[in-house]
Design an enzyme around this catalytic site. Structure first.
Site, PDB file in Angstrom:
ATOM      1  CG  ASP A 184      -8.447  -4.318  -2.962  1.00 50.61           C
ATOM      2  OD1 ASP A 184      -9.656  -4.145  -2.735  1.00 50.61           O
ATOM      3  OD2 ASP A 184      -7.720  -3.446  -3.450  1.00 50.61           O
ATOM      4  CG  HIS A 209      -2.075   0.924   1.083  1.00 49.69           C
ATOM      5  ND1 HIS A 209      -2.006   2.269   1.337  1.00 49.69           N
ATOM      6  CD2 HIS A 209      -3.327   0.681   0.633  1.00 49.69           C
ATOM      7  CE1 HIS A 209      -3.180   2.808   1.071  1.00 49.69           C
ATOM      8  NE2 HIS A 209      -3.992   1.881   0.632  1.00 49.69           N
TER       9      HIS A 209
END
Ligand code: CMC
Length: 439
Positions: A370, A313
């Site tokens: 996700d 991320h």
């Protein structure tokens, strides 16, 4: 509440032997930023920041995120408390209007959603124009933009007044109907209309999975899991799609069109499209015998152009707090529904390796939002290509809240228009085509 940043000690910049003072702004959680908005005017220099990793485009009072500590809060409320205790509508109200709703405000919002849940009958014809194999994100982006052709826009002399309230409700409510219709079209079944007596998530499930001959049984566990996912996806400050909504909206573009642009940005596999890619990756590993070594090695090999999807991320350098909640949610839901999904075992093995392997540890790469969400959608029976569409439903309040916040800046936010460092050819003279290649 005053949301303006405080002033800190100015920063000093020495350029070509001259010292310039740059104002420092300090946010309510102590975050500091150097305000360079007058830099070019004073010095003729611009800043260069690929991917905007160090650039704030705005001051925002919507979401606080501390990527090192793994903290995420909407309007000050920890995401964990909201996921456990509130409804998606309450969170939408919180994000868009700044406060959790009173009972009266909530029932008013819910009435507005019911009022706006239908699509104009003429819009139904659009679905017939798409091939049944169309990716639902393509359908969603087109249909959301098309809403602006059917519904009066916002009076931009008062962009956050009554018109805004109507369009925000239309967007949030109609997006659900569009998604369900897109699904029905892809499987060749008749559309099921929204109902006035159902809450947000059950209404969506009913439109997607009921048919004229069979009523879909709505399990509380499924509703709960989807509600949690929608809340966890509802906002994530200046991510790629939200920044897109802001950039497009900064040109005073209408809310439907701005959000449609956000949907396009979300579609990308490095952003919201990752939830679909994770399941493709897990299925690929499964087909290949279930061993993960080859894939871990491939992800580390820079010549292979392969990444572990759902891992890493830009902002989180510790465990994504959303992934933590979703992981628990997968276990709970699969347990309650009595599903034994071998892909979950592969995902768990992958995560264990990622958390131990020096490549991932040194780069602070952890599972993100996700990584596990697709396993929930899959367990509910939502097709893979609809996963990112679900993300878009969840992100709707965030996009709307950011557009509104931008319009509330006194005098209006400046149009988004970055600079560049030009690296192309310097001036050269035109050569007629008959002479080109002869030199
Ligand atoms: N697998 C293998 N290596 C990775 C991965 C990964 N998933 N993610 C980052 N790296 C490596 C990358 O190669 C780089 O290594 P090096 O320093 O040796 O060049 C280092 O980690 C830093 O990566 P980056 O690409 O510079 O980081 P970024 O902040 O630009 O990208 C990201 C963030 C999310 C795009 C990236 O981690 C990624 O591509 N992850 C996979 C896609 C994904 O899961 N996206 C969903 C993000 S969360 C939800 C959302 O935003 O929608």
């Amino acid at each position: 509440m005053d949301h303006h940043s405080q002033a800190g000690q100015p920063a000093k910049l020495i350029l070509d032997g001259n010292t310039f003072e740059l104002p420092v702004v300090v946010g309510s959680e102590g975050e500091k930023g150097i305000d360079i908005s007058k830099l070019r005017g004073q010095t003729n220099y611009v800043t260069l920041d690929h991917g905007f990793g160090n650039t704030s485009n705005c001051e925002s009072a919507i979401t606080f995120l501390d990527g090192d500590a793994g903290i995420l809060r909407y309007r000050g409320y920890p995401i964990e408390q909201l996921a456990e205790n509130t409804s998606f509508l309450e969170v939408a109200h919180l994000l868009i209007y700044g406060e959790l709703p009173t009972a009266e405000q909530l029932s008013h919002l819910s009435e507005r959603f019911t009022e706006h849940s239908m699509l104009h009958e003429d819009m139904k014809r659009f679905f017939n124009g798409f091939p049944s194999s169309a990716h639902p994100m393509a359908v969603l982006a087109s249909m959301v933009c098309s809403l602006s052709a059917f519904h009066p826009g916002i009076d931009m002399t008062n962009p956050t007044g009554e018109d805004f309230d109507r369009i925000a409700a239309q967007l949030m409510s109609k997006v659900r109907t569009i998604v369900a219709f897109a699904h029905k079209k892809s499987i060749g079944e008749p559309f099921i209309y929204p109902r006035g007596d159902m809450e947000y998530v059950p209404n969506l499930l009913n439109m997607m999975f009921s048919s004229p001959t069979k009523e879909y049984k709505i399990y509380d566990e499924v509703v709960q899991a989807m509600k949690v996912l929608f809340i966890l996806h509802a906002d994530h400050e200046q991510n790629c799609s939200t920044s897109t909504v802001r950039l497009v909206g900064s040109a005073r573009t209408n809310l439907f069109a701005s959000v449609s642009a956000g949907i396009c940005a979300l579609w990308g596999p490095l952003h919201g499209g990752a939830n679909e890619e994770v399941i493709h990756m897990l299925e690929m590993i499964q087909k290949d015998g279930g061993g993960i070594d080859k894939y871990i090695d491939m992800a580390k090999d820079k010549t292979k152009n392969f990444r572990l999807m759902g891992v890493g991320h830009r902002v989180y350098k510790s465990y994504d707090p959303r992934a933590k909640i979703i992981k628990q949610c997968v276990h709970d839901l699969l347990g309650k529904l009595g599903i034994d999904d071998p892909l979950l075992d592969i995902a768990i093995k992958l995560e264990e390796r990622v958390l131990k392997d020096p490549y991932f540890v040194e780069r602070n790469l952890y599972p993100n939002v996700d990584f596990y969400s697709g396993l929930i959608y899959k367990a509910i029976g939502i097709p893979k290509d609809m996963f990112t569409v679900m993300f878009a439903i969840g992100r709707m309040p965030g996009w709307i809240a950011h557009w509104k916040e931008m319009m509330e800046v006194p005098g209006g936010t400046k149009i988004g228009r970055p600079r560049q460092i030009y690296v192309g050819p310097t001036k050269r003279d035109y050569i007629p085509i008959i002479k080109r290649g002869l030199v």
